[in-house]
Design a protein around this motif. Structure first.
Motif, mmCIF file in Angstrom:
data_model
loop_
_atom_site.group_PDB
_atom_site.id
_atom_site.type_symbol
_atom_site.label_atom_id
_atom_site.label_comp_id
_atom_site.label_asym_id
_atom_site.label_seq_id
_atom_site.Cartn_x
_atom_site.Cartn_y
_atom_site.Cartn_z
ATOM 1 N N ILE A 13 -1.575 -12.309 10.143
ATOM 2 C CA ILE A 13 -2.456 -13.436 10.453
ATOM 3 C C ILE A 13 -3.078 -13.984 9.168
ATOM 4 N N ALA A 14 -3.506 -13.084 8.296
ATOM 5 C CA ALA A 14 -4.111 -13.517 7.031
ATOM 6 C C ALA A 14 -3.104 -14.244 6.155
ATOM 7 N N GLY A 15 -1.806 -13.936 6.330
ATOM 8 C CA GLY A 15 -0.769 -14.596 5.550
ATOM 9 C C GLY A 15 -0.372 -15.959 6.097
ATOM 10 N N GLY A 16 -1.010 -16.385 7.193
ATOM 11 C CA GLY A 16 -0.754 -17.721 7.723
ATOM 12 C C GLY A 16 0.140 -17.772 8.942
ATOM 13 N N SER A 17 0.591 -16.652 9.455
ATOM 14 C CA SER A 17 1.452 -16.649 10.636
ATOM 15 C C SER A 17 0.627 -16.922 11.892
ATOM 16 N N ASP A 18 1.277 -17.532 12.903
ATOM 17 C CA ASP A 18 0.602 -17.695 14.189
ATOM 18 C C ASP A 18 0.620 -16.368 14.932
ATOM 19 N N ARG A 19 -0.134 -16.287 16.027
ATOM 20 C CA ARG A 19 -0.301 -15.021 16.732
ATOM 21 C C ARG A 19 1.025 -14.451 17.210
ATOM 22 N N PRO A 54 -13.454 -12.357 -0.947
ATOM 23 C CA PRO A 54 -12.154 -11.679 -0.830
ATOM 24 C C PRO A 54 -11.704 -11.104 -2.165
ATOM 25 N N THR A 55 -11.296 -9.853 -2.134
ATOM 26 C CA THR A 55 -10.863 -9.181 -3.363
ATOM 27 C C THR A 55 -9.356 -9.291 -3.503
ATOM 28 N N PRO A 56 -8.863 -9.821 -4.649
ATOM 29 C CA PRO A 56 -7.404 -9.870 -4.849
ATOM 30 C C PRO A 56 -6.808 -8.471 -4.729
ATOM 31 N N ILE A 57 -5.615 -8.381 -4.181
ATOM 32 C CA ILE A 57 -5.005 -7.079 -3.942
ATOM 33 C C ILE A 57 -4.865 -6.267 -5.215
ATOM 34 N N GLN A 58 -4.676 -6.959 -6.362
ATOM 35 C CA GLN A 58 -4.516 -6.237 -7.628
ATOM 36 C C GLN A 58 -5.781 -5.505 -8.051
ATOM 37 N N ARG A 59 -6.923 -5.907 -7.466
ATOM 38 C CA ARG A 59 -8.192 -5.272 -7.833
ATOM 39 C C ARG A 59 -8.669 -4.270 -6.782
ATOM 40 N N GLN A 60 -7.910 -4.108 -5.713
ATOM 41 C CA GLN A 60 -8.317 -3.182 -4.663
ATOM 42 C C GLN A 60 -7.987 -1.742 -5.057
ATOM 43 N N PHE A 61 -8.754 -0.801 -4.495
ATOM 44 C CA PHE A 61 -8.662 0.609 -4.889
ATOM 45 C C PHE A 61 -7.259 1.157 -4.683
ATOM 46 N N TRP A 62 -6.683 0.936 -3.517
ATOM 47 C CA TRP A 62 -5.398 1.557 -3.217
ATOM 48 C C TRP A 62 -4.282 0.996 -4.082
ATOM 49 N N TYR A 63 -4.378 -0.281 -4.421
ATOM 50 C CA TYR A 63 -3.370 -0.872 -5.313
ATOM 51 C C TYR A 63 -3.472 -0.234 -6.693
ATOM 52 N N ARG A 64 -4.710 -0.180 -7.222
ATOM 53 C CA ARG A 64 -4.894 0.365 -8.567
ATOM 54 C C ARG A 64 -4.551 1.854 -8.625
ATOM 55 N N SER A 65 -4.918 2.610 -7.579
ATOM 56 C CA SER A 65 -4.609 4.044 -7.588
ATOM 57 C C SER A 65 -3.110 4.272 -7.483
ATOM 58 N N THR A 66 -2.419 3.458 -6.710
ATOM 59 C CA THR A 66 -0.969 3.595 -6.593
ATOM 60 C C THR A 66 -0.283 3.303 -7.921
ATOM 61 N N LYS A 67 -0.713 2.252 -8.579
ATOM 62 C CA LYS A 67 -0.124 1.924 -9.891
ATOM 63 C C LYS A 67 -0.397 3.042 -10.894
#
Length: 588
Positions: A280-286, A376-389
């Protein structure tokens, strides 16, 4: 025909379309199913058994069968202790267990038990010969022990024990009367499990809901996993109730039903709702978002469920229905959790629509604290993204550290001691636990440590040969007495007539062994090995029964099959993860 992956995607696609077209119908059917399973499985606790630890094909099980069929002897006993502590020590009159007050109460209880059709035989210090009465009296003379042997085996004896114990332990002035024994242990374990299950649910459900509110944000979204969890638990209980019509099911199966049902419901629903929100956040309909969610997250849910269910199915390899019951409960719980997640959850999402995120408690908290809405926090700055990298950049050292940690956590298993549960698994306030403590601390011989030895084919064995065997058994360290058909032996010498059950019938014979070695100790294990090493009469087959032998058979049944079970679980998990990921490395 297409690959398995394509067929799974097609099924999930059709489920998504059905949820879009008829969501209310799906939820109505789900509600009716919940009502039916809830009513059908409501009485499940009353149909489950506290036993199931014994291997039905073991030496002790065969000995127990022969004892029951030929000698009216079973390993299911109801023990009643009658204590007159105020006047302990006297030899007669008003003194201790043999005094007037305790004797009257004990004789009355013996008569009550002897009249019950479920009681095969009863012994007590007030109704036994003097040479046998001594073993049924505590060292200080304050307590007398009544031993009632019950029919029905480990599954039915507990049902018989409860009403008998209630009548026997009715309050009598100046006396302390308690009920214990194997049958009461099973009964109290069943009752304690029911109480603990209610307590666990009363704690786990509210806490789980609070965590879900924090994770999902809204009260409505948080209620979805609880609905799925309730469906899986009620469905599994109904399945277990149906299985009880065919075979025995352990009371402990309820524990895994509740715990696993809640865990999988949260896991599966969180995966589906999170993926739907991302679409939904990516713009898709329900509708599009739901179809994509079911074909991706729904597929993961199904593979997870199949993996868990097939892994749990390996438990049916064990011969004890205690462990088989975990397979029954686990498979049923997983099946209902997966079905509710992939069928009811998308239907609920469609009915709720935008209301899925209503009653957002995080927004309410921010308003109360007068804080602004977070950007809204960009995904690159989110905890799980940074910890995975970070992990991917340091894969080898992080992987090595995690493996070392897992090995460290698993080291205690190298010193594990398998054993059969006894009265000490119950709270110290439980009657059966208190009786067990009395036997261990106050009596010269602990009935729980005793053994029965059966000679299935004793035809041709002379009384002298049986006496020789009994005398040799009595020489084993920590053996206090051995009762044979011809007499009682201690230290290799005859000391009187049989002071415990023993006899000959239908070409078979059995002997009773009294032991001072505490059960589930190295002394008990060593004693059992030495008893087995005693030469049998004329080389005849002998079968041992009793706590030490049962424990030995249980441990053997588990450890001998453990490598096969673990290998099967590993192969199942590897193959299914390979089918899910298409990789040989990731499953490994």
């Amino acid at each position: 025909m297409g690959t398995g992956r394509e067929r799974t995607a097609a099924v999930l696609h059709r489920i998504a379309l059905l949820a879009i077209r008829a969501p209310r119908l799906i939820l109505l059917v789900a509600a009716l199913l919940m009502a039916f399973t809830g009513v059908f499985g409501a009485s499940i606790a009353h149909h489950l058994s506290a036993g199931g630890f014994q291997d039905p094909g073991s030496e002790s099980a065969e000995a127990t069968r022969l004892l029951s069929e030929k000698f009216d002897q079973t390993d299911q006993q109801l023990l009643i202790t009658v204590t007159d502590a105020e006047s302990a020590g006297g030899a007669g009159g008003a003194g201790g267990a043999m005094g007037t007050r305790a004797r009257a109460a004990g004789t009355e209880i013996v008569g009550l038990l002897a009249a019950a059709p479920q009681v095969l035989n009863v012994t007590s210090p007030w109704t036994s010969p003097p040479e046998a009465a001594g073993e049924l009296l505590s060292r200080d003379g304050a307590t007398g022990l009544i031993v009632a042997t019950l029919s029905g085996g480990e599954d039915k004896a507990q049902e018989y024990a409860a009403p008998l114990a209630e009548k026997a332990t009715a309050e009598r002035d100046g006396l302390t009367i308690r009920a214990g024994g194997t049958a009461m242990i099973y009964r109290e374990i069943t009752a304690q499990t029911q109480r603990d299950l209610l307590r666990m649910e009363a704690i786990a459900v509210p806490l789980s809901f609070l965590v879900l509110v924090w994770v999902f944000g809204g009260l409505v979204a948080a209620a979805l996993p609880m609905m799925v969890g309730l469906m899986s638990i009620l469905g599994a209980m109904a399945v277990l109730r149906a299985i009880t019509h065919v075979t025995e099911v352990s009371i402990f199966a309820l524990n895994i039903t509740t715990a696993l049902g809640l865990a999988l419901a949260i896991d599966y629903t969180l995966l589906i709702v999170s993926r739907y929100r991302d679409e939904i956040a990516g713009g898709s309909d329900r509708e599009t978002a739901l179809v994509v969610t079911m074909c991706t997250a729904g597929r993961t849910v199904l593979f997870s469920a199949v993996t868990v269910a097939l892994s749990l199915s390996a438990l049916v390899i064990f011969p004890m229905y205690f462990l088989k019951s975990f397979a029954y409960a686990g498979i049923a719980t997983v099946a209902f959790a997966a079905a509710a997640a992939v069928i009811a959850t998308p239907a609920a999402i469609m009915v709720l629509g935008a209301r899925l995120d209503s009653f957002d408690m995080r927004r309410l908290v921010r308003r109360v604290l007068r804080r602004s809405e977070p950007e809204p926090t960009p995904i690159q700055r989110q905890f799980w993204y940074r910890s995975t990298k970070a992990v991917m950049r340091r894969a080898i050292p992080v992987g090595t550290a995690i493996v070392a940690l897992l090995v460290l956590l698993g080291l205690p298993f190298a010193h594990i001691e398998f054993g059969n549960p006894d009265d000490r698994v119950l709270p110290k306030t439980a009657s059966a636990h208190q009786v067990g403590d009395q036997l261990r601390n106050d009596f010269a011989s602990n009935l729980y440590s005793g053994m029965s030895i059966v000679l299935p084919d004793a035809e041709g064995d002379s009384p002298a040969e049986l006496d020789r065997y009994a005398a040799d058994l009595s020489k084993v360290p920590d053996v206090s007495l051995v009762s044979a058909p011809g007499g009682t032996f201690a230290g290799g010498n005859r000391v009187g007539p049989p002071s415990a059950p023993a006899g000959v019938a239908d070409g078979s014979a059995f002997l009773s062994v009294r032991s001072t070695a505490p059960l589930f100790t190295e002394a008990s294990k060593t004693q059992l090995e030495r008893l087995h090493a005693v030469p049998e009469p004329a080389g005849r087959e002998v079968l041992f029964s009793g706590g030490a032998q049962v424990n030995r058979d249980i441990v053997s049944a588990v450890t001998s099959r453990m490598p096969v079970v673990l290998t099967l679980i590993g192969v199942i998990t590897f193959v299914l993860l390979f089918l899910l990921t298409g990789s040989l490395v990731l499953p490994l």
